[in-house]
Write a protein that holds these residues in place. Structure first.
Motif, PDB file in Angstrom:
ATOM      1  N   GLN A  35      -6.106  -1.273   2.659  1.00  0.00           N
ATOM      2  CA  GLN A  35      -5.243  -0.185   2.172  1.00  0.00           C
ATOM      3  C   GLN A  35      -6.123   1.043   2.002  1.00  0.00           C
ATOM      4  O   GLN A  35      -7.347   0.934   1.995  1.00  0.00           O
ATOM      5  CB  GLN A  35      -4.489  -0.620   0.903  1.00  0.00           C
ATOM      6  CG  GLN A  35      -5.301  -1.401  -0.131  1.00  0.00           C
ATOM      7  CD  GLN A  35      -5.990  -0.558  -1.150  1.00  0.00           C
ATOM      8  OE1 GLN A  35      -6.214   0.618  -0.933  1.00  0.00           O
ATOM      9  NE2 GLN A  35      -6.350  -1.156  -2.270  1.00  0.00           N
ATOM     10  N   ALA A  37      -7.055   3.060  -0.389  1.00  0.00           N
ATOM     11  CA  ALA A  37      -8.001   3.288  -1.491  1.00  0.00           C
ATOM     12  C   ALA A  37      -9.289   2.485  -1.308  1.00  0.00           C
ATOM     13  O   ALA A  37     -10.340   2.862  -1.819  1.00  0.00           O
ATOM     14  CB  ALA A  37      -7.348   2.951  -2.823  1.00  0.00           C
ATOM     15  N   THR A  38      -9.199   1.365  -0.612  1.00  0.00           N
ATOM     16  CA  THR A  38     -10.409   0.583  -0.330  1.00  0.00           C
ATOM     17  C   THR A  38     -10.759   0.687   1.154  1.00  0.00           C
ATOM     18  O   THR A  38     -11.870   0.377   1.555  1.00  0.00           O
ATOM     19  CB  THR A  38     -10.198  -0.909  -0.660  1.00  0.00           C
ATOM     20  OG1 THR A  38      -9.046  -1.363   0.058  1.00  0.00           O
ATOM     21  CG2 THR A  38      -9.998  -1.144  -2.130  1.00  0.00           C
ATOM     22  N   ASP A 119      -7.778  -6.010  -1.055  1.00  0.00           N
ATOM     23  CA  ASP A 119      -6.954  -5.762  -2.221  1.00  0.00           C
ATOM     24  C   ASP A 119      -6.724  -7.100  -2.900  1.00  0.00           C
ATOM     25  O   ASP A 119      -6.434  -8.103  -2.229  1.00  0.00           O
ATOM     26  CB  ASP A 119      -5.612  -5.135  -1.812  1.00  0.00           C
ATOM     27  CG  ASP A 119      -4.866  -4.637  -3.036  1.00  0.00           C
ATOM     28  OD1 ASP A 119      -4.879  -3.417  -3.279  1.00  0.00           O
ATOM     29  OD2 ASP A 119      -4.303  -5.469  -3.774  1.00  0.00           O
ATOM     30  N   SER A 120      -6.846  -7.107  -4.219  1.00  0.00           N
ATOM     31  CA  SER A 120      -6.813  -8.399  -4.922  1.00  0.00           C
ATOM     32  C   SER A 120      -5.445  -9.074  -4.867  1.00  0.00           C
ATOM     33  O   SER A 120      -5.339 -10.266  -5.145  1.00  0.00           O
ATOM     34  CB  SER A 120      -7.243  -8.211  -6.370  1.00  0.00           C
ATOM     35  OG  SER A 120      -6.308  -7.399  -7.041  1.00  0.00           O
ATOM     36  N   HIS A 121      -4.379  -8.336  -4.520  1.00  0.00           N
ATOM     37  CA  HIS A 121      -3.063  -8.982  -4.443  1.00  0.00           C
ATOM     38  C   HIS A 121      -2.699  -9.458  -3.041  1.00  0.00           C
ATOM     39  O   HIS A 121      -1.539  -9.797  -2.772  1.00  0.00           O
ATOM     40  CB  HIS A 121      -1.981  -8.067  -5.036  1.00  0.00           C
ATOM     41  CG  HIS A 121      -2.150  -7.953  -6.515  1.00  0.00           C
ATOM     42  ND1 HIS A 121      -2.673  -6.843  -7.116  1.00  0.00           N
ATOM     43  CD2 HIS A 121      -1.928  -8.861  -7.494  1.00  0.00           C
ATOM     44  CE1 HIS A 121      -2.763  -7.058  -8.417  1.00  0.00           C
ATOM     45  NE2 HIS A 121      -2.324  -8.273  -8.675  1.00  0.00           N
ATOM     46  N   ILE A 361      -0.751   2.253 -10.016  1.00  0.00           N
ATOM     47  CA  ILE A 361      -2.173   2.582  -9.977  1.00  0.00           C
ATOM     48  C   ILE A 361      -2.413   3.960 -10.614  1.00  0.00           C
ATOM     49  O   ILE A 361      -3.307   4.712 -10.270  1.00  0.00           O
ATOM     50  CB  ILE A 361      -2.742   2.411  -8.540  1.00  0.00           C
ATOM     51  CG1 ILE A 361      -4.253   2.475  -8.497  1.00  0.00           C
ATOM     52  CG2 ILE A 361      -2.079   3.309  -7.521  1.00  0.00           C
ATOM     53  CD1 ILE A 361      -4.924   1.464  -9.372  1.00  0.00           C
ATOM     54  N   ARG A 384      -4.446   1.607 -17.993  1.00  0.00           N
ATOM     55  CA  ARG A 384      -4.135   1.653 -16.551  1.00  0.00           C
ATOM     56  C   ARG A 384      -2.965   2.592 -16.238  1.00  0.00           C
ATOM     57  O   ARG A 384      -2.859   3.142 -15.155  1.00  0.00           O
ATOM     58  CB  ARG A 384      -3.847   0.229 -16.046  1.00  0.00           C
ATOM     59  CG  ARG A 384      -3.690   0.123 -14.535  1.00  0.00           C
ATOM     60  CD  ARG A 384      -3.679  -1.332 -14.095  1.00  0.00           C
ATOM     61  NE  ARG A 384      -3.007  -1.521 -12.840  1.00  0.00           N
ATOM     62  CZ  ARG A 384      -3.595  -1.765 -11.665  1.00  0.00           C
ATOM     63  NH1 ARG A 384      -4.902  -1.837 -11.599  1.00  0.00           N
ATOM     64  NH2 ARG A 384      -2.892  -1.939 -10.571  1.00  0.00           N
ATOM     65  N   ARG A 499     -12.032   8.272  -3.955  1.00  0.00           N
ATOM     66  CA  ARG A 499     -12.495   6.998  -3.385  1.00  0.00           C
ATOM     67  C   ARG A 499     -13.404   7.147  -2.155  1.00  0.00           C
ATOM     68  O   ARG A 499     -14.225   6.280  -1.878  1.00  0.00           O
ATOM     69  CB  ARG A 499     -11.289   6.142  -2.994  1.00  0.00           C
ATOM     70  CG  ARG A 499     -10.635   5.389  -4.139  1.00  0.00           C
ATOM     71  CD  ARG A 499     -11.509   4.251  -4.601  1.00  0.00           C
ATOM     72  NE  ARG A 499     -10.989   3.593  -5.773  1.00  0.00           N
ATOM     73  CZ  ARG A 499     -10.175   2.555  -5.767  1.00  0.00           C
ATOM     74  NH1 ARG A 499      -9.765   2.050  -4.622  1.00  0.00           N
ATOM     75  NH2 ARG A 499      -9.781   2.001  -6.889  1.00  0.00           N
ATOM     76  N   SER A 547      -8.994  -5.832  -9.964  1.00  0.00           N
ATOM     77  CA  SER A 547      -8.967  -5.320  -8.593  1.00  0.00           C
ATOM     78  C   SER A 547     -10.189  -5.713  -7.765  1.00  0.00           C
ATOM     79  O   SER A 547     -11.246  -6.057  -8.293  1.00  0.00           O
ATOM     80  CB  SER A 547      -8.860  -3.804  -8.679  1.00  0.00           C
ATOM     81  OG  SER A 547      -9.780  -3.175  -7.848  1.00  0.00           O
ATOM     82  N   ARG A 549     -11.684  -3.566  -5.867  1.00  0.00           N
ATOM     83  CA  ARG A 549     -12.342  -2.315  -5.463  1.00  0.00           C
ATOM     84  C   ARG A 549     -13.858  -2.448  -5.497  1.00  0.00           C
ATOM     85  O   ARG A 549     -14.468  -2.715  -6.532  1.00  0.00           O
ATOM     86  CB  ARG A 549     -11.862  -1.146  -6.323  1.00  0.00           C
ATOM     87  CG  ARG A 549     -12.218  -1.204  -7.785  1.00  0.00           C
ATOM     88  CD  ARG A 549     -11.476  -0.138  -8.574  1.00  0.00           C
ATOM     89  NE  ARG A 549     -10.052  -0.454  -8.648  1.00  0.00           N
ATOM     90  CZ  ARG A 549      -9.263  -0.151  -9.662  1.00  0.00           C
ATOM     91  NH1 ARG A 549      -9.750   0.502 -10.706  1.00  0.00           N
ATOM     92  NH2 ARG A 549      -7.989  -0.479  -9.664  1.00  0.00           N
TER      93      ARG A 549
HETATM   94  C1  MIC Z   1      -4.987  -2.738  -8.081  1.00  0.00           C
HETATM   95  O1  MIC Z   1      -3.874  -3.230  -8.167  1.00  0.00           O
HETATM   96  O2  MIC Z   1      -5.801  -2.709  -9.024  1.00  0.00           O
HETATM   97  C2  MIC Z   1      -5.401  -2.150  -6.750  1.00  0.00           C
HETATM   98  C3  MIC Z   1      -5.468  -0.686  -6.918  1.00  0.00           C
HETATM   99  O3  MIC Z   1      -4.432  -2.445  -5.776  1.00  0.00           O
HETATM  100  C4  MIC Z   1      -6.741  -2.747  -6.357  1.00  0.00           C
HETATM  101  C5  MIC Z   1      -7.354  -2.152  -5.167  1.00  0.00           C
HETATM  102  C6  MIC Z   1      -8.002  -0.838  -5.425  1.00  0.00           C
HETATM  103  O4  MIC Z   1      -8.611  -0.636  -6.461  1.00  0.00           O
HETATM  104  O5  MIC Z   1      -7.921   0.004  -4.527  1.00  0.00           O
HETATM  105  C7  MIC Z   1      -6.711  -4.258  -6.150  1.00  0.00           C
HETATM  106  O6  MIC Z   1      -5.837  -4.929  -6.636  1.00  0.00           O
HETATM  107  O7  MIC Z   1      -7.650  -4.797  -5.544  1.00  0.00           O
END
Ligand code: MIC
Ligand code: SF4
Length: 658
Positions: A35, A37-38, A119-121, A361, A384, A499, A547, A549
């Motif tokens: 995505q 942001a990463t 992305d962690s999800h 986010i 957050r 980022r 996350s 990131r």
């Molecule tokens: C989140 O839900 O914290 C994010 C933003 O999707 C992050 C990725 C990121 O920091 O760009 C995630 O879940 O990995």
């Protein structure tokens, strides 16, 4: 031998190592997702690795996080991502097309595949029987180049579902209940696998909600079988060609088994400020609220929004509640626009946001000071939302809408009694609206020379880490407690737009711990770096949760951080630290946490030597003369990466050695 579903998929993708829990393994990755942001750093690193085209079956680059475009940064990133994707053989999902996990589930994920996402999800696609794992952008870049993904062979937690959800009780309540049991701590190195009769009562979007929020438990991923429900979903998406049935063997045994009778569950909420601070909604009902947001990759599917719309038919939101809806994908938005559900939401007083991460986010919708915000999201870590001291509750769309109507936290089961609102039964549609026109196909190899990669001036190639010193002469820059998330380390929200510019973004490392009038973490780090003193972070349990990131490692590295000493470190963050040549050390005795204070000078003699082949280091606190033992839990590959000066240097070295 009888196998779990997880091990079946791992076995088909295993290239290095042995399938024994805890042993390091290297697996082949079929699909990747990134995505924006990463992804920008991910693609910059991919480019520096020198591979021209991706080697995977499928790689998709999504733009969904940074879409607000205050200033030129976001759009510069989008244009870079669009052009580099075209050039390197990657599909590109344009801003407005939806949240990566939702779109990937709808249009690309397939049962039995391995998917690695920055992305962690990413585990959301576990809802369709895909082994979907979140990782740092650099690990994804390696996988795009055809490299293996390395991890510890997981333990498998089996969750047996029986029964059927009662009206008003939802998939969100299942995962919240489970979070209350398994919590956000102590599940590193595990996969959660669902089985049992109850599974077939859940649709793919419901399974995706459950798999999505499994990320909050710190597990490697979550996975559901691929069955007739999976086929039904794929048929509606006109993708049934990728279907294949997939189950665990009936006699498969799990490292731990949790049993949930769906029929016994009730609406649940994660209270401020952790996804595992769980209470039944009935216990917290009556608290006044001022904001409700439906959206995020957890709960913004067609089914979720149809439920919200039907509940709101001919009704209005409480005037003291601000109500926003962010559909998960353009497919969802177009479908509810066509069938009139969008009109019901607008008429009820909803503010319609674009199909993107948005408020999840911290891109707008920060709640007012001291007010309660109810969200259908997956994370409510302190701050957050963008509001210091926020009070954010995570709930199902049903609970969110019931509360928005009443102006206070409301158990949706009470709606009949309170407002005469009956349960609207929502069914999967006859077919989903298929329109992939905002997903650009990569340019064919013989035409790539005509692609110009656009690199705006706000995109800065990240600095490379310095080599590990033989002796670490360091100073504790920060001592923090348990459950420090990557949101604490590297906040998103208002700073997300930096980022692609590590020097600028680094100014906000540990922003939440900076005190007014005092030098910031960044200033102190850079000043030590100039003096040749390594920065050290000391932390409690579950350091780096949340996350994926990698900026939470990249930016501290830029500020001169050389080691993290913690009671425990979460999986993705630990890998990111190693990739950026920051040594992850765990206290051998957790009580030794008390033996170090902020600003203490620390010496670790023979650090590089220990990383080479030892499992421990001796940490000398020069301020107190106390010696502490630190554990190094590193695979042979982790050691090589650290010794090479990070993953990029390691990858180059391997290419030279070949
Ligand atoms: C989140 O839900 O914290 C994010 C933003 O999707 C992050 C990725 C990121 O920091 O760009 C995630 O879940 O990995
Ligand atoms: Fe986007 Fe929120 Fe999902 Fe992260 S959790 S991918 S920010 S919607």
């Amino acid at each position: 031998m009888a196998q779990t579903l997880t091990y079946k998929i791992l076995a088909r993708h295993l290239v290095e190592g042995e399938l024994k829990a805890g042993h390091p393994i290297g697996i082949r990755i079929d699909q990747t997702l990134t995505q924006d942001a990463t992804g920008t750093t991910g693609f910059l690193l991919f480019e520096s690795m020198g591979t021209a085209r991706v080697q995977t079956e499928l790689s998709v680059s999504y733009v969904d996080h940074n879409t607000a475009q205050f200033g030129p940064e976001n759009h510069n990133d989008h244009l870079y991502l669009q052009t580099i994707a075209a050039k390197s053989g990657v599909y590109h999902s344009r801003p407005g097309n939806g949240i990566c996990h939702q779109v990937h589930l709808e249009r690309f994920a397939r049962p039995g595949a391995t998917l690695l996402g920055s992305d962690s999800h990413t585990p959301t696609c576990g809802g369709i029987g895909c082994l979907a794992i979140g990782a740092g952008g650099m690990d994804v870049a390696v996988a795009m180049g055809g490299g293996l993904f390395y991890m510890d062979c997981p333990k498998v937690i089996g969750v047996e579902l029986t029964g059927k959800l009662a009206d008003w009780v939802t998939a969100k309540d299942v995962i919240l209940k489970l979070l209350g049991i398994l919590t956000t701590k102590g599940n590193v190195g595990c996969v959660v696998e669902y089985f049992g009769k109850g599974v077939e009562t859940l649709t793919v979007p419901q399974r995706a909600t459950i798999a999505n929020m499994g990320a909050e438990m710190g597990v490697t991923t979550s996975i559901f079988p691929s069955d007739k429900r999976t086929l039904e979903f794929l048929e509606l998406q006109r993708r049934d060609g990728v279907y294949g049935p997939l189950y665990a063997d009936p006699e498969a045994s799990y490292d731990r088994t949790v049993r949930l009778n769906l029929a016994e569950l009730e609406p649940m909420a994660a209270c401020p400020s952790s996804p595992d601070n769980i209470e039944p909604v009935s216990q917290i009902a009556g608290r006044k609220i001022h904001q409700v947001v439906i959206g995020s990759c957890t709960n913004s599917s067609y089914m979720d929004l149809m439920m919200a719309a039907r509940m709101l038919e001919d009704r209005k939101i409480d005037p003291m509640v601000e109500f926003a809806v962010a559909p998960g994908s353009r497919q969802v938005l177009e479908m509810i626009a066509q069938n009139g559900a969008l009109t019901l939401l607008i008429a009820a007083g909803a503010r319609i946001l674009e199909s993107a991460c948005g408020p999840c986010i911290g891109q707008g919708f920060s709640p007012g000071s001291g007010t309660v915000s109810l969200r259908t999201f997956n994370r409510n870590f302190a701050g957050r939302t963008g509001t210091p001291g926020d009070q954010c509750y995570l709930v199902s769309p049903e609970t969110a809408v019931a509360s928005a109507i009443m102006g206070e936290i409301t158990d949706p089961r009470d709606l009949k009694r309170l407002m005469g609102i009956g349960y609207p039964k929502i069914k999967l549609p006859q077919e989903f609206l298929i329109d992939d026109s905002m997903i650009e196909k990569p340019v064919p190899l013989d035409q790539v020379s005509r692609v110009e990669v656009l690199r705006g001036p706000t995109i800065i190639v990240p600095e490379s880490p310095k080599h590990l010193p033989e002796k670490l002469d360091g100073q504790v820059l920060l001592k923090c407690g348990d459950k420090i998330t990557t949101d604490h380390i590297m906040p998103a929200g208002a700073f997300l737009k930096y980022r692609s510019n590590a020097p600028q973004y680094s100014k906000y490392v540990f922003h939440c711990f900076n005190e007014e009038g005092q030098p910031t973490f960044a200033e102190r780090g850079l000043s030590l770096k100039k003096q040749g003193i390594g920065g050290i972070i000391v932390a409690g349990e579950s350091y780096g949760q949340g996350s994926s990131r990698e900026h939470a490692a990249l930016c501290p590295m830029y500020l001169g951080v050389r080691a993290v000493i913690a009671k425990s470190i979460e999986r993705i963050h630990k890998a990111n630290l190693i990739n950026f040549c920051i040594v992850p050390i765990e206290f051998d005795n957790p009580d030794d946490y008390d033996a170090v204070s902020v600003n203490d000078r620390i010496e670790i003699a023979g650090l590089a030597e220990a990383v080479k082949h030892l499992d421990a280091v001796i940490i000398v606190n020069q301020a107190t003369n106390v010696q502490i033992k630190g554990k190094l839990t590193l695979s042979a590959r982790d050691r090589d990466i650290l010794l090479a000066g990070g993953l990029l240097a390691y990858t180059h070295k391997k290419a030279m050695d070949r």
